[in-house]
Design an enzyme around this catalytic site. Structure first.
Site, PDB file in Angstrom:
ATOM      1  N   GLU A  59       0.877  -1.172   0.000  1.00  0.00           N
ATOM      2  CA  GLU A  59       0.000   0.000   0.000  1.00  0.00           C
ATOM      3  C   GLU A  59       0.915   1.224   0.000  1.00  0.00           C
ATOM      4  O   GLU A  59       1.818   1.312   0.842  1.00  0.00           O
ATOM      5  CB  GLU A  59      -0.889   0.006   1.251  1.00  0.00           C
ATOM      6  N   ARG A 285       5.681 -13.084   9.388  1.00  0.00           N
ATOM      7  CA  ARG A 285       6.338 -11.823   9.064  1.00  0.00           C
ATOM      8  C   ARG A 285       7.687 -11.731   9.748  1.00  0.00           C
ATOM      9  O   ARG A 285       7.951 -12.411  10.738  1.00  0.00           O
ATOM     10  CB  ARG A 285       5.455 -10.630   9.383  1.00  0.00           C
ATOM     11  N   LYS A 295       4.682   0.357   9.442  1.00  0.00           N
ATOM     12  CA  LYS A 295       4.691   1.645   8.741  1.00  0.00           C
ATOM     13  C   LYS A 295       4.094   2.751   9.604  1.00  0.00           C
ATOM     14  O   LYS A 295       4.546   3.886   9.567  1.00  0.00           O
ATOM     15  CB  LYS A 295       3.896   1.525   7.439  1.00  0.00           C
TER      16      LYS A 295
HETATM   17  P1  ATP Z   1       2.902  -2.531   7.957  1.00  0.00           P
HETATM   18  O1  ATP Z   1       2.427  -3.430   9.038  1.00  0.00           O
HETATM   19  O2  ATP Z   1       4.326  -2.154   8.058  1.00  0.00           O
HETATM   20  O3  ATP Z   1       2.017  -1.363   7.718  1.00  0.00           O
HETATM   21  P2  ATP Z   1       1.625  -3.771   5.809  1.00  0.00           P
HETATM   22  O4  ATP Z   1       1.452  -5.221   5.786  1.00  0.00           O
HETATM   23  O5  ATP Z   1       0.423  -3.026   6.135  1.00  0.00           O
HETATM   24  O6  ATP Z   1       2.874  -3.423   6.691  1.00  0.00           O
HETATM   25  P3  ATP Z   1       1.744  -3.508   3.011  1.00  0.00           P
HETATM   26  O7  ATP Z   1       2.177  -2.360   2.211  1.00  0.00           O
HETATM   27  O8  ATP Z   1       0.313  -3.893   2.947  1.00  0.00           O
HETATM   28  O9  ATP Z   1       2.175  -3.180   4.483  1.00  0.00           O
HETATM   29  O10 ATP Z   1       2.673  -4.763   2.743  1.00  0.00           O
HETATM   30  C1  ATP Z   1       2.967  -5.250   1.470  1.00  0.00           C
HETATM   31  C2  ATP Z   1       3.330  -6.704   1.589  1.00  0.00           C
HETATM   32  O11 ATP Z   1       4.450  -6.866   2.441  1.00  0.00           O
HETATM   33  C3  ATP Z   1       2.212  -7.521   2.168  1.00  0.00           C
HETATM   34  O12 ATP Z   1       2.090  -8.710   1.404  1.00  0.00           O
HETATM   35  C4  ATP Z   1       2.651  -7.810   3.563  1.00  0.00           C
HETATM   36  O13 ATP Z   1       2.127  -9.018   4.005  1.00  0.00           O
HETATM   37  C5  ATP Z   1       4.179  -7.842   3.410  1.00  0.00           C
HETATM   38  N1  ATP Z   1       4.819  -7.478   4.668  1.00  0.00           N
HETATM   39  C6  ATP Z   1       4.607  -6.377   5.406  1.00  0.00           C
HETATM   40  N2  ATP Z   1       5.333  -6.390   6.529  1.00  0.00           N
HETATM   41  C7  ATP Z   1       6.061  -7.538   6.508  1.00  0.00           C
HETATM   42  C8  ATP Z   1       6.992  -8.160   7.394  1.00  0.00           C
HETATM   43  N3  ATP Z   1       7.351  -7.566   8.544  1.00  0.00           N
HETATM   44  N4  ATP Z   1       7.526  -9.344   7.038  1.00  0.00           N
HETATM   45  C9  ATP Z   1       7.176  -9.930   5.888  1.00  0.00           C
HETATM   46  N5  ATP Z   1       6.297  -9.416   5.014  1.00  0.00           N
HETATM   47  C10 ATP Z   1       5.722  -8.236   5.308  1.00  0.00           C
HETATM   48 MG    MG Z   2      -1.208  -4.136   4.602  1.00  0.00          MG
END
Ligand code: ATP
Ligand code: MG
Length: 579
Positions: A59, A285, A295
């Site tokens: 995102e 994760r 984020k």
């Molecule tokens: P955050 O929790 O940092 O906001 P998010 O999952 O909301 O992360 P996205 O932009 O939706 O952020 O993430 C893009 C992709 O990266 C998704 O498929 C998510 O599952 C993966 N991802 C995010 N954080 C991690 C992590 N700590 N380890 C592995 N994969 C991750």
């Molecule tokens: Mg997300």
């Protein structure tokens, strides 16, 4: 070979990366297969899929961090291994928090990490028309309805983990009425919060995600790509699986917190005329101690000016790490070392640092920089002479070439490499002591003869003499240098600033319990030292090129270092991680 451009730097640097091997099945790797590779192999064998198609779906509401790097390496890595493809897809369904600047930074970061995709990046917003049509399909099939409960009422009607929810009074609304209302919502004629579109599934389902989830909400906000076209935006759940289906994703890999959303993911693709049926798989994760990988929290650090920006070298963002001097290869190697498992865990940040250091040890050019300079006057060296001494750029790798360093009658050494305490044992202090000898790295053996101090006893200058004919040669009989120290020629040295970094947080799990993670920021995470002296070649240092300042650590030129040449310390030399 593929060339990648490190942009956003004052110089453009091209890195050549070996093309990743394409192979259909996992046979020639010594690493055990992870559970996703096992699933893919079974899918290929059974004929369920013809091609492995994955996606990385950020995102654009912030910069990518080290956790995302794990997902990027996994998704792009699997596609490369199986000769398939991986899309970069922006999940831009929430204009409130999203920004084109984040889109640009993410594209840059994924490229810099060494990955590329076919054609243009994909965007959820490209599918808004299709998603809207599918919402209407659900309504016509009596599987969705426009609901007028407030957000608070929806929450209350939803029930709990132990109690079933109750039906919305709007659940029985006719499809025609819902269709009309949805159109009014789209046109901006309904107030924000007054209505939502909900899937009609099962308010008594043990899985709360299936209790009539909201699939469209009103947001009268312009979108960075679709402008003012929409007043309603789809929910993540309604968008994600359908986007995967449109793009023909074979394996939609996400993190564990989405496991409970999988039945909903499947419900949509089963109940809509989608062009393909993707499947979702969840893995643990990446969490690192002493680090935040959320984020939301990283944004808070930026917004409240605890750091200088998303690319502050202390940030665990990909751009922060790049600016700090971490190589893309070491991030890939680190991610490759991680288990892809169905459980979450916390990885020791020392493991990451080990990969960073390991790569720099192999690939960084050796140079000399003096962080706390004190002048040394060589009293038996001709004041008009300058000597050029060839030195290798790496002790074990001739391919990294060599350079010439200059030597003249005045040099700088580090204050901490000198002592006037003649009682210091040779074993304890392998540096320069008044009246004793030390070897200058790559150059002469010198002896400290005298020193100059000001009235308060501050050391101003050391007077020393060289032992002639000792460049590249053993010490003559009777002379035993205590050790080897680094130095720079005062005549040609460049002035610079050096930024030393420590972990951004002093606590291993910042924000755990009731504590505000901001209160756990390490107050000494950045120490800037001005007035440093670096050998002349560093005046032309390229941004993105890695250096080892001998005996100090690994450094990289900062991307934003005008008017003062500045080097960021990537990491120190000592590795504490036990493999
Ligand atoms: P955050 O929790 O940092 O906001 P998010 O999952 O909301 O992360 P996205 O932009 O939706 O952020 O993430 C893009 C992709 O990266 C998704 O498929 C998510 O599952 C993966 N991802 C995010 N954080 C991690 C992590 N700590 N380890 C592995 N994969 C991750
Ligand atoms: Mg997300």
């Amino acid at each position: 070979m593929r060339a990648f451009c490190l942009s956003r730097t004052s110089q453009t640097v091209y890195l050549l990366l070996p093309k990743l091997p394409k192979q259909r099945t996992m046979t020639d790797t010594d690493k055990p297969m992870n559970f996703i590779q096992q699933i893919i192999n079974a899918d290929i064998e059974s004929g369920r899929i013809k091609e492995v198609v994955t996606r990385f779906p950020p995102e654009p509401n912030g910069y990518l961090h080290i956790g995302h790097a794990k997902s990027i390496c996994l998704n792009f890595g699997l596609a490369a291994q199986y000769g398939g493809r991986c899309n970069l897809r922006f999940d831009d369904t929430n204009p409130e928090a999203e920004d084109q600047a984040f889109v640009n930074a993410i594209i840059d970061d994924v490229n810099w990490l060494g990955f590329s995709w076919e054609g243009e990046p994909c965007y959820a917003s490209d599918y808004f028309d299709q998603l809207y049509d599918w919402a209407k399909v659900l309504i016509k099939d009596n599987k969705a309805y426009v609901c007028e409960l407030s957000a608070e009422e929806i929450r209350r009607f939803r029930g709990t983990l132990t109690e079933a929810g109750s039906n919305s009074p709007f659940r029985q609304r006719s499809p025609d009425e819902s269709l009309n209302l949805l159109e009014l919502m789209r046109l901006g004629e309904i107030d924000e919060g007054a209505m939502t579109l909900r899937a009609k599934i099962d308010m008594a389902s043990p899985n709360i995600n299936l209790r009539d989830p909201v699939i469209y909400r009103i947001k009268k906000l312009p979108h960075q790509r679709s402008g003012n076209k929409w007043n309603i935006y789809p929910s993540y759940d309604f968008a994600h699986g359908q986007e995967d289906a449109i793009e023909g994703i074979s394996h939609s890999i996400c993190t564990l917190e989405f496991a409970a959303n999988r039945p909903l993911y499947d419900w949509f693709t089963e109940n809509l005329p989608v062009p393909s049926i993707p499947r979702q798989y969840e893995f643990g994760r990446l969490n690192l101690n002493y680090t935040v990988t959320s984020k939301r929290k990283l944004k808070k650090l930026v917004d409240e000016n605890h750091v200088s920006g998303w690319d502050d070298p202390r940030m665990p963002t990909i751009s922060g790490m790049r600016r700090r001097g971490v190589s893309a290869r070491s991030i890939r190697n680190f991610c490759g070392s991680l288990a892809v498992a169905k459980t979450d865990g916390v990885v020791d940040v020392a493991q990451f640092e080990h990969f960073v250091r390991d790569d720099l040890n192999t690939n960084a050019k050796r140079v000399m920089g003096v962080l706390h300079p004190v002048r040394v006057c060589i009293t038996n060296y001709d004041v008009t002479s300058t000597e050029l001494i060839p030195v290798p750029n790496h002790p074990n790798d001739e391919a990294l070439g060599s350079r010439e360093i200059s030597f003249s009658h005045q040099i700088f050494i580090d204050k901490n490499d000198f002592s006037q305490d003649i009682s210091l044992s040779r074993k304890k202090f392998k540096r320069l002591v008044l009246g004793d000898y030390v070897r200058l790295r790559g150059a002469y053996i010198i002896r400290a003869d005298d020193l100059v101090e000001d009235d308060s006893g501050t050391l101003l200058e050391i007077k020393a003499s060289i032992v002639p004919n000792t460049i590249g040669l053993d010490a003559p009989e009777g002379i035993r240098p205590r050790g080897v120290i680094h130095w720079v020629d005062a005549r040609t040295a460049v002035d610079c600033q050096v930024n030393l970094y420590d972990r951004l947080f002093s606590h291993p799990s910042p924000g755990d319990g009731d504590v505000d993670f901001v209160a756990q920021i390490n107050p000494n995470s950045l120490i800037s030292i001005t007035g440093c002296k670096a050998e002349a070649s560093l005046g032309e240092a390229l941004v993105g090129e890695h250096y080892q300042f001998e005996r100090e650590g690994y450094f990289v030129r900062d991307i934003d270092d005008q008017p003062q040449l500045t080097f960021n310390c990537t990491i120190g030399l000592r590795d504490n991680w036990k493999t």
